[in-house]
Design an enzyme around this catalytic site. Sequence first.
Site, PDB file in Angstrom:
ATOM      1  N   ASP A   1     -91.295 -37.178  76.666  1.00  0.00           N
ATOM      2  CA  ASP A   1     -89.958 -36.884  76.172  1.00  0.00           C
ATOM      3  C   ASP A   1     -89.049 -36.866  77.862  1.00  0.00           C
ATOM      4  O   ASP A   1     -89.232 -35.816  78.392  1.00  0.00           O
ATOM      5  CB  ASP A   1     -89.533 -35.898  75.451  1.00  0.00           C
ATOM      6  CG  ASP A   1     -88.188 -35.603  75.143  1.00  0.00           C
ATOM      7  OD1 ASP A   1     -87.278 -36.356  75.504  1.00  0.00           O
ATOM      8  OD2 ASP A   1     -87.842 -34.690  74.383  1.00  0.00           O
TER       9      ASP A   1
ATOM     10  N   ALA B   1     -86.156 -36.434  78.998  1.00  0.00           N
ATOM     11  CA  ALA B   1     -84.633 -36.264  78.718  1.00  0.00           C
ATOM     12  C   ALA B   1     -83.824 -35.770  79.905  1.00  0.00           C
ATOM     13  O   ALA B   1     -82.564 -35.627  79.703  1.00  0.00           O
ATOM     14  CB  ALA B   1     -84.328 -35.071  77.685  1.00  0.00           C
TER      15      ALA B   1
ATOM     16  N   LYS C   1     -77.993 -36.589  79.831  1.00  0.00           N
ATOM     17  CA  LYS C   1     -77.828 -35.480  80.753  1.00  0.00           C
ATOM     18  C   LYS C   1     -77.573 -36.203  82.126  1.00  0.00           C
ATOM     19  O   LYS C   1     -76.687 -35.732  83.059  1.00  0.00           O
ATOM     20  CB  LYS C   1     -79.015 -34.753  81.141  1.00  0.00           C
ATOM     21  CG  LYS C   1     -79.753 -34.241  79.756  1.00  0.00           C
ATOM     22  CD  LYS C   1     -78.745 -33.054  78.983  1.00  0.00           C
ATOM     23  CE  LYS C   1     -79.740 -32.998  77.620  1.00  0.00           C
ATOM     24  NZ  LYS C   1     -79.505 -32.046  76.677  1.00  0.00           N
TER      25      LYS C   1
ATOM     26  N   TRP D   1     -88.922 -27.704  72.896  1.00  0.00           N
ATOM     27  CA  TRP D   1     -87.495 -27.758  72.549  1.00  0.00           C
ATOM     28  C   TRP D   1     -87.725 -27.813  70.666  1.00  0.00           C
ATOM     29  O   TRP D   1     -88.244 -28.385  70.089  1.00  0.00           O
ATOM     30  CB  TRP D   1     -86.980 -29.225  72.826  1.00  0.00           C
ATOM     31  CG  TRP D   1     -85.507 -29.586  72.302  1.00  0.00           C
ATOM     32  CD1 TRP D   1     -84.616 -28.533  72.238  1.00  0.00           C
ATOM     33  CD2 TRP D   1     -84.913 -30.656  71.506  1.00  0.00           C
ATOM     34  NE1 TRP D   1     -83.441 -29.254  72.006  1.00  0.00           N
ATOM     35  CE2 TRP D   1     -83.715 -30.512  71.287  1.00  0.00           C
ATOM     36  CE3 TRP D   1     -85.939 -31.746  71.009  1.00  0.00           C
ATOM     37  CZ2 TRP D   1     -83.049 -31.673  70.737  1.00  0.00           C
ATOM     38  CZ3 TRP D   1     -84.906 -32.660  70.516  1.00  0.00           C
ATOM     39  CH2 TRP D   1     -83.658 -32.455  70.213  1.00  0.00           C
TER      40      TRP D   1
HETATM   41  C1  LMR Z   1     -80.445 -28.216  74.470  1.00  0.00           C
HETATM   42  O1  LMR Z   1     -81.935 -28.187  74.211  1.00  0.00           O
HETATM   43  O2  LMR Z   1     -79.889 -27.475  74.578  1.00  0.00           O
HETATM   44  C2  LMR Z   1     -80.259 -29.837  74.288  1.00  0.00           C
HETATM   45  O3  LMR Z   1     -81.271 -30.835  74.261  1.00  0.00           O
HETATM   46  C3  LMR Z   1     -79.261 -29.995  73.271  1.00  0.00           C
HETATM   47  C4  LMR Z   1     -79.700 -30.005  71.779  1.00  0.00           C
HETATM   48  O4  LMR Z   1     -79.512 -31.088  71.092  1.00  0.00           O
HETATM   49  O5  LMR Z   1     -80.450 -29.041  71.431  1.00  0.00           O
END
Ligand code: LMR
Length: 395
Positions: free
Chosen positions: A211, A213, A246, A130
Site C-alpha cells: 500500500d 499511499a 496525499k 489502517w
Molecule cells: C487516514 O488514515 O486518516 C486517511 O487514510 C484517510 C482515511 O480515509 O482514513
Amino acid sequence: MLETLQQLPIDPILGLSAECRADPNPSKIDLTVGVYMDEQGLCPVFEAVQRAQQALVAEETSKAYMPPAGDEAFNLGMRRLVLGADSAALRDERVTSLQTTGGCGALRIGAEVIHAAAPRARVFVSDPSWPVHIPLLGSVGLQFQTYRYYDPASHGVDFDAMVADLKSAGAGDVVLLHGCCHNPSGADLSLQQWGAIADMAERQGFVPFVDMAYQGLGDGLERDAAGLRLLAQRLPEVLIAASCSKNMGLYRERTGLAIFVCRDAANARILLGHGLVAARRVYSMPPSHGALLAGRVLADDALTALWRSELAAMCERIKGLRSSLREKLEGACGRDFGFIECEKGMFSFLGLTAQQTLRLRREHSVYLLDSSRINVAGVNAGNIDYLADAVAQVL
Ligand code: LMR
C-alpha cells in the site's frame, strides 16, 4: 426488511473528524484524518495541479467515459514514479496497471484479483494497521491474519516479532506492507529489513501487496519507494496500491492506480484482464478529473519539477513539525518524545491511553484517534503550545 438493521458504531477516523467539526470551541485542534494542512490550517491545492487544471478546463471537449484502464499518461507516469524510471520490471514489460477510485479502489481491485487467483488466500496485515484495510479487503471474502509490527515500548518496528509471525506465510498467501510512512505508527522498515522480507518471500512463496499511499511525504519520492522497488526487482509477483491523494493533494478526486508486477509480459496481459473485469463488476469505469490532472503533471517536465519542489517543501515542513513537537512536548511533559522525530510521514502515536485521548477531546477539544494516532501535519505554530499543554495535563 431494512428496519431490521441496527445502528453501527461511528467510523474510527471520519466519525471523530465530524465530532471535531461540530465542536464550537475556537481553540479546537483536529489531528484526526490524514490530510496535509498548512500553517493556516488549510489543505492547499498544489500550484502544479492548479496549472494543469486550468489547461485541462480550457482544452477538455468531452465528458464521455474514460477507457476502462483509465488515462494512459497517468498510468505511464505513475508506473515510472512508483517503480522508478529505470525499473527492470518495466523494461521487461512484466508490469500492468489500471486507474482506480483512489488508493482504496486499488486495494479493492487487488483483493478481487487475489481472490480470483486464490480464494483461500490469507492476507497478513500489520498490527496495527489502517483500520479500513481489513474491512476493505475482507469484503471480497479473503481471510486475515495479523503480524506483530509496532512495539509501543520502543516506539519502533519489532522486526524480530514481524519475521517470526510471517514465518507461517506461504505460497498462496499475501503479505500487506505499507510502502512508507506506516499508517498509523510512522515507524518504517529500513532498506535492510525490506531485503529480509524479500528473502522470506523468495523462500516461502508469499506475494507482497504494498500500500503506497504516502510516497514523497517521508524521505522524498525516491527513498520512500526504495523498499517497494527492491521487492519488484527481486520477486516474480508484487501487487501495489498507489494513491495521489496525499502527494498530489488530490484527495477528493479519488486518484489511484492498481499496479501488478507479474512473472512475464504474457501474465501481465492476463492480470490486466482480471483487473478490468473486477473494476467493471464494482464500479465500471474510473473517474477522470484527478487522473487527467496527475497525468498532465507527470507528462510535462516543467509541471513535474514544480510539483516535486512543492512536495519536497511539504515533506520538509512535516519534518520540521516533528522536531518542534518533540521539543514542545518534552518541555511541557518532562518526558522523552524523541521517537516523534524519528518516525516518518503524517502519523505518530503519542503513546496515550484511550482514556487520556478522551480527556483531550472532552476537556481541551484536541481530537486524535483513540489509539493516540495524531496527524502531525495538523500541527502549526498557532496550536502547538496549546497542544503540548493539553497533553501535559492529561498525562
Ligand atoms: C487516514 O488514515 O486518516 C486517511 O487514510 C484517510 C482515511 O480515509 O482514513
